[in-house]
Motif scaffolding. Structure first.
Motif, short mmCIF file in Angstrom:
data_model
loop_
_atom_site.label_atom_id
_atom_site.label_comp_id
_atom_site.label_asym_id
_atom_site.label_seq_id
_atom_site.Cartn_x
_atom_site.Cartn_y
_atom_site.Cartn_z
N ALA A 1 5.68 23.36 -1.21
CA ALA A 1 6.84 24.26 -1.33
C ALA A 1 8.02 23.57 -1.99
CB ALA A 1 7.23 24.78 0.05
N PHE A 2 8.26 22.30 -1.65
CA PHE A 2 9.41 21.59 -2.21
C PHE A 2 9.30 21.50 -3.73
CE2 PHE A 2 11.23 17.65 -3.87
CZ PHE A 2 12.56 17.81 -3.50
N ASN A 3 8.11 21.21 -4.24
CA ASN A 3 7.93 21.08 -5.68
C ASN A 3 8.19 22.40 -6.39
OD1 ASN A 3 6.10 19.13 -4.15
ND2 ASN A 3 6.19 18.18 -6.16
N LYS A 4 7.76 23.49 -5.77
CA LYS A 4 8.03 24.81 -6.35
C LYS A 4 9.53 25.05 -6.42
CE LYS A 4 3.80 26.90 -4.47
NZ LYS A 4 3.28 27.95 -3.56
N ALA A 5 10.22 24.75 -5.33
CA ALA A 5 11.67 24.96 -5.28
C ALA A 5 12.38 24.11 -6.33
CB ALA A 5 12.20 24.63 -3.89
N LYS A 6 11.95 22.87 -6.47
CA LYS A 6 12.58 21.96 -7.44
C LYS A 6 12.44 22.50 -8.86
CE LYS A 6 12.78 17.01 -8.55
NZ LYS A 6 12.71 17.08 -10.02
N LEU A 7 11.28 23.03 -9.19
CA LEU A 7 11.06 23.59 -10.52
C LEU A 7 11.97 24.79 -10.75
CD1 LEU A 7 9.54 23.86 -13.20
CD2 LEU A 7 7.78 25.16 -11.99
N ILE A 8 12.08 25.67 -9.77
CA ILE A 8 12.92 26.86 -9.91
C ILE A 8 14.38 26.46 -10.11
CG2 ILE A 8 13.78 28.91 -8.71
CD1 ILE A 8 11.02 29.07 -7.32
N VAL A 9 14.83 25.48 -9.32
CA VAL A 9 16.22 25.03 -9.44
C VAL A 9 16.47 24.40 -10.80
CG1 VAL A 9 17.90 23.36 -8.56
CG2 VAL A 9 16.57 24.73 -6.96
N GLU A 10 15.56 23.57 -11.27
CA GLU A 10 15.73 22.92 -12.57
C GLU A 10 15.79 23.94 -13.70
OE1 GLU A 10 12.51 20.16 -12.73
OE2 GLU A 10 13.60 18.60 -11.62
N GLN A 11 14.93 24.98 -13.63
CA GLN A 11 14.95 26.02 -14.64
C GLN A 11 16.26 26.80 -14.57
OE1 GLN A 11 12.44 27.16 -17.07
NE2 GLN A 11 12.06 24.99 -16.71
N MET A 12 16.71 27.09 -13.38
CA MET A 12 17.93 27.86 -13.21
C MET A 12 19.14 27.10 -13.73
SD MET A 12 19.25 29.63 -9.69
CE MET A 12 20.73 30.64 -9.67
N GLU A 13 19.22 25.80 -13.42
CA GLU A 13 20.38 25.01 -13.81
C GLU A 13 20.36 24.69 -15.30
OE1 GLU A 13 21.34 22.73 -9.59
OE2 GLU A 13 20.29 21.65 -11.19
N SER A 14 19.21 24.29 -15.82
CA SER A 14 19.15 23.87 -17.23
C SER A 14 19.35 25.04 -18.19
CB SER A 14 17.82 23.18 -17.51
OG SER A 14 16.74 24.08 -17.36
N ARG A 15 18.91 26.23 -17.76
CA ARG A 15 19.01 27.40 -18.65
C ARG A 15 20.12 28.36 -18.23
NH1 ARG A 15 12.98 29.69 -18.90
NH2 ARG A 15 13.98 31.13 -20.36
N GLU A 16 20.89 27.95 -17.20
CA GLU A 16 22.02 28.74 -16.71
C GLU A 16 21.59 30.18 -16.41
OE1 GLU A 16 25.15 28.36 -19.55
OE2 GLU A 16 25.59 26.28 -18.99
N LEU A 17 20.57 30.31 -15.58
CA LEU A 17 20.01 31.61 -15.24
C LEU A 17 20.57 32.13 -13.92
CD1 LEU A 17 16.24 30.87 -16.03
CD2 LEU A 17 17.93 31.94 -17.54
N SER A 18 20.59 33.43 -13.77
CA SER A 18 20.94 34.05 -12.50
C SER A 18 19.70 34.07 -11.61
CB SER A 18 21.41 35.49 -12.72
OG SER A 18 20.33 36.30 -13.20
N PHE A 19 19.90 34.43 -10.34
CA PHE A 19 18.75 34.55 -9.44
C PHE A 19 17.77 35.60 -9.96
CE2 PHE A 19 21.77 33.06 -5.95
CZ PHE A 19 21.23 31.79 -5.91
N THR A 20 18.29 36.68 -10.50
CA THR A 20 17.42 37.74 -11.03
C THR A 20 16.60 37.21 -12.21
OG1 THR A 20 18.95 39.48 -10.34
CG2 THR A 20 17.38 40.03 -12.08
N GLU A 21 17.26 36.49 -13.11
CA GLU A 21 16.59 36.00 -14.31
C GLU A 21 15.53 34.95 -13.98
OE1 GLU A 21 20.23 36.55 -17.54
OE2 GLU A 21 20.15 34.77 -16.26
N VAL A 22 15.88 33.99 -13.15
CA VAL A 22 14.90 32.96 -12.82
C VAL A 22 13.77 33.55 -11.99
CG1 VAL A 22 15.86 32.08 -10.63
CG2 VAL A 22 14.68 30.52 -12.18
N GLY A 23 14.08 34.55 -11.17
CA GLY A 23 13.04 35.21 -10.39
C GLY A 23 12.02 35.90 -11.26
N LYS A 24 12.48 36.57 -12.32
CA LYS A 24 11.56 37.24 -13.23
C LYS A 24 10.57 36.26 -13.84
CE LYS A 24 14.36 41.23 -14.63
NZ LYS A 24 15.08 41.87 -15.76
N GLY A 25 11.05 35.07 -14.15
CA GLY A 25 10.18 34.07 -14.77
C GLY A 25 9.07 33.58 -13.87
#
Length: 389
Positions: free
Chosen positions: A156-180
């Motif tokens: 679970a931690f690795n999944k969370a880390k990937l989501i956070v990195e994508q969200m921060e590096s691409r400046e995504l909202s929760f909705t946008e990163v969730g869609k991905g």
């Protein structure tokens, strides 16, 4: 004897329109299953029913949403079997091809998809299986290799880390990163907030040196809908992405690492060994994620048992006591309600027996009283009917 599968596979690209879903998919096989021939398999009605079944039973909608956001990602190639010059049956990857075929150039909201996304669906990288298909067993072999032995699940931690990195590096909202990643905005937020909370606990609490990734799911649970009161006790700040109550956060983490303090010869606290920390984790006061829901219940419903838990009482014992207290409270409430009911009836009877002459002498009041008495007679008949059953 069957030879190695690798020699029967070669790479090709196939137009999406030439790929056909497998109506004999092992997912569909039951006790009353009837084999469908290749000639019938490519018929539009069979393909439509196969697609409908994949959507209704195997969560293709989520996969479609991910593809609309990311395009077709050939990370794992689809395995196909050629049945004619322009037709291939999918042996492995039916869900992906079903999702791809359902994409019509527009998202569910009606907005057109970017051209770059649409282009990824024109030709699909595949592995063409050219070996034997005795009794249609090729699908079973390839799906068995993937779904029985399976792809190793990420922690679970690795999944969370990937989501956070994508969200921060691409400046995504929760909705946008969730869609991905096929998540709702709430689901993505839960993963992300749990990650930030985990990092805060690791960096700022006195137990941080003990913490590793196995505690992350408990932080993720803090941001579920069933743990709101516990999150509020820790005083989560959305602006700062951290908990504001340092003392409560330390207490929370201590539930997972009940390390026994020991002093060295100079009277200074001795750092516990890794073995001692692991042993403490095995004795943690919160052993599963659902326990946090029990803690939340204590905060909301029973301050007495909440304080007893904080003082060292076992969570199951505190929770069960709280349930018993609420049950007894409900019984008292019900008893009081019954007494109140009869008290009101007695008072109403007394008031009717002592009806003032001023009510009986006024035509308007008499009419009101007749209406009430008629309603009472109807109610009495209903109640007597229930009593006589």
């Amino acid at each position: 004897m069957r030879g190695p599968l690798a020699v029967d596979l070669r790479s090709i690209e196939v137009p999406l329109s030439q790929l056909f879903l497998d109506p004999n998919n092992p997912r569909f096989v039951g006790s009353e299953w009837v084999y469908i021939s290749d000639d019938d398999a490519v018929k539009s009605d069979i393909q439509e029913s196969t697609s409908d079944r994949l959507f209704s039973e195997h969560d293709v909608d989520k996969l479609k949403s991910i593809m609309e956001y990311n395009g077709y990602l050939p990370i794992d190639r689809v395995v196909v079997r050629k049945i004619s010059e322009d037709a291939y049956i999918v042996l492995e990857g039916n869900r992906r091809i079903c999702a791809a075929k359902s994409i019509n150039g527009h998202s569910d909201s009606g907005d057109p998809l970017p051209v770059a996304i649409v282009e990824t669906f024109k030709k699909i990288p595949c592995l063409l299986y050219e070996g034997a298909n005795e009794d249609g067993d090729a699908s079973w072999i390839f799906q068995g290799l993937r779904h029985i032995s399976g792809i190793s699940e990420w922690p679970a931690f690795n999944k969370a880390k990937l989501i956070v990195e994508q969200m921060e590096s691409r400046e995504l909202s929760f909705t946008e990163v969730g869609k991905g990643f096929g998540l709702s905005a709430f689901g993505a937020a839960q993963w992300v907030r749990g990650y930030y909370a985990f990092q805060q606990a690791k960096d700022e609490t006195e137990f941080g040196r003990y913490i590793d990734e196995k505690i992350y799911p408990f932080f993720q649970e803090l941001f579920g809908r069933s743990s709101i009161a516990l999150k509020e006790w820790l005083r989560w700040s959305e602006d700062e992405k951290k908990f504001q109550d340092a003392a409560n956060l330390n207490e929370f983490v201590s539930w997972f690492y009940p390390v026994e303090r020991a002093e060295d010869d100079d009277g200074v606290d001795r750092e516990p060994s890794k073995a001692e920390v692991n042993e403490a984790w095995g004795r943690r006061r919160i052993s599963k994620r659902d326990d946090l829901r029990s803690v939340t219940y204590l905060i909301q419903k029973s301050s007495k048992n909440w304080m007893e838990f904080r003082s060292g009482t076992d969570i199951d014992k505190s929770y069960n006591r709280a349930l018993l207290d609420e049950l007894e409270h409900d019984r008292d409430e019900e008893k009081n309600a019954v007494e109140k009911f009869f008290s009101i009836l007695d008072e109403a009877d007394k008031q009717l027996r002592d009806t003032p002459l001023s009510v009986l002498s006024d035509d308007g009041n008499k009419e009101r009283l007749n209406v009430i008495l008629a309603s009472l007679r109807q109610t009495e008949e209903k109640i007597r009917g229930l009593l006589n059953k």
